[in-house]
Motif scaffolding. Structure first.
Motif, PDB file in Angstrom:
ATOM      1  N   GLN A 149       1.846  -1.245  -0.341  1.00  0.00           N
ATOM      2  CA  GLN A 149       2.854  -1.746   1.234  1.00  0.00           C
ATOM      3  C   GLN A 149       2.039  -0.316   1.884  1.00  0.00           C
ATOM      4  O   GLN A 149       2.196  -0.581   3.296  1.00  0.00           O
ATOM      5  CB  GLN A 149       4.180  -1.026   1.280  1.00  0.00           C
ATOM      6  CG  GLN A 149       5.031  -0.849   1.888  1.00  0.00           C
ATOM      7  CD  GLN A 149       6.614  -0.567   0.899  1.00  0.00           C
ATOM      8  OE1 GLN A 149       6.528  -0.637   0.234  1.00  0.00           O
ATOM      9  NE2 GLN A 149       7.029   0.016   2.409  1.00  0.00           N
ATOM     10  N   ALA A 150       1.485   0.236   1.314  1.00  0.00           N
ATOM     11  CA  ALA A 150       0.621   1.651   2.198  1.00  0.00           C
ATOM     12  C   ALA A 150      -0.227   0.564   2.970  1.00  0.00           C
ATOM     13  O   ALA A 150      -0.766   1.105   4.381  1.00  0.00           O
ATOM     14  CB  ALA A 150       0.778   2.687   1.387  1.00  0.00           C
ATOM     15  N   MET A 152      -0.267  -2.395   3.920  1.00  0.00           N
ATOM     16  CA  MET A 152      -0.564  -3.772   4.866  1.00  0.00           C
ATOM     17  C   MET A 152       1.082  -2.949   5.766  1.00  0.00           C
ATOM     18  O   MET A 152       0.183  -2.978   7.217  1.00  0.00           O
ATOM     19  CB  MET A 152       0.507  -4.275   3.958  1.00  0.00           C
ATOM     20  CG  MET A 152       1.132  -5.254   2.821  1.00  0.00           C
ATOM     21  SD  MET A 152      -0.822  -6.424   3.524  1.00  0.00           S
ATOM     22  CE  MET A 152      -0.020  -7.247   4.028  1.00  0.00           C
ATOM     23  N   ASN A 153       0.316  -2.021   6.076  1.00  0.00           N
ATOM     24  CA  ASN A 153       1.813  -1.171   7.220  1.00  0.00           C
ATOM     25  C   ASN A 153       0.842   0.455   7.480  1.00  0.00           C
ATOM     26  O   ASN A 153       0.888   0.983   8.616  1.00  0.00           O
ATOM     27  CB  ASN A 153       2.710  -0.266   6.698  1.00  0.00           C
ATOM     28  CG  ASN A 153       4.232  -0.725   5.851  1.00  0.00           C
ATOM     29  OD1 ASN A 153       3.933  -1.963   6.431  1.00  0.00           O
ATOM     30  ND2 ASN A 153       4.850  -0.418   4.832  1.00  0.00           N
ATOM     31  N   ASP A 154      -0.478  -0.055   7.537  1.00  0.00           N
ATOM     32  CA  ASP A 154      -1.496   1.249   8.134  1.00  0.00           C
ATOM     33  C   ASP A 154      -2.454   0.009   8.458  1.00  0.00           C
ATOM     34  O   ASP A 154      -3.136  -0.363   8.245  1.00  0.00           O
ATOM     35  CB  ASP A 154      -2.310   2.126   7.143  1.00  0.00           C
ATOM     36  CG  ASP A 154      -2.782   3.062   8.135  1.00  0.00           C
ATOM     37  OD1 ASP A 154      -3.610   2.859   8.998  1.00  0.00           O
ATOM     38  OD2 ASP A 154      -3.311   3.710   6.764  1.00  0.00           O
ATOM     39  N   LYS A 162      -5.389  -6.655   2.632  1.00  0.00           N
ATOM     40  CA  LYS A 162      -3.997  -6.932   2.692  1.00  0.00           C
ATOM     41  C   LYS A 162      -4.063  -8.492   2.034  1.00  0.00           C
ATOM     42  O   LYS A 162      -3.766  -8.590   2.456  1.00  0.00           O
ATOM     43  CB  LYS A 162      -4.213  -6.771   4.120  1.00  0.00           C
ATOM     44  CG  LYS A 162      -4.019  -5.782   4.536  1.00  0.00           C
ATOM     45  CD  LYS A 162      -3.453  -5.472   6.126  1.00  0.00           C
ATOM     46  CE  LYS A 162      -4.174  -4.135   7.077  1.00  0.00           C
ATOM     47  NZ  LYS A 162      -3.176  -3.767   7.503  1.00  0.00           N
TER      48      LYS A 162
END
Length: 180
Positions: A149-150, A152-154, A162
């Motif tokens: 998640q970190a 994917m969101n960065d 990813k």
């Protein structure tokens, strides 16, 4: 780059339960990935390295893609282990103390086998200044392996980080002796 034979995605008939392989979409459009702890195909053309220096995960910043694991293409006449050693030096300035193969993944693009990547975990003995003229420009040491998640969101992480390869292999290695 070392070439692999072109095979259609469905030409390989693996016993999923016996080999324990994972199958999912790749990080880029029109990609399909098969991931396994076992060696699925002997003829390898790329490597991916989960490298640890003093218990910290080594990431490199690719000039175009962003933060990612070291790795790359096998050169003609080079053994796979020579590729791991060379890529670690070129991309991170790292010298390796230990190397273990922990898996392999096959990347199909438009239903044709494009890449056969062995996955390695390694213990880095030293990190030196980055050599010039290669495709990376920085090294980052992480105390903890980032969550999917970190990543994917960065937006600073490479698109190649990813997909499910990183998160799956991170689980495989969480208690490995090189990570401490």
């Amino acid at each position: 780059m070392y070439q692999v034979k072109q095979e259609p995605v469905r030409s390989i008939d693996f016993n999923q339960k016996r080999l324990g392989f994972h199958e999912f979409a790749g990080a880029l459009p029109n990609q399909h990935i098969l991931l396994s702890k076992e060696c699925l195909i002997e003829e390898v053309n790329c490597v991916l390295i989960f490298a640890f220096y003093q218990g910290k995960l080594v990431l490199v910043r690719h000039n175009c893609r962003g933060w990612e694991l070291p790795g790359g293409s096998r050169e003609e006449g080079e053994s796979v282990i020579q590729t791991v050693i060379r890529e670690m030096y070129e991309e991170a300035g790292g010298e390796l103390a230990s190397i273990e193969r922990i898996g392999q993944y096959l990347i199909y693009e438009k239903n044709r086998l494009a890449f056969v990547k062995n996955i390695y975990i390694s213990k880095v003995s030293s990190l030196r200044a980055l050599p010039g003229g290669f495709e990376t420009n920085d090294v980052m040491l992480l105390d903890a392996v980032p969550t999917q998640q970190a990543i994917m969101n960065d937006l600073t992480f490479s698109p190649l980080m990813k997909d499910n390869v990183f998160v799956t292999v991170s689980e495989w290695i969480k208690d490995h002796r090189f990570t401490h």
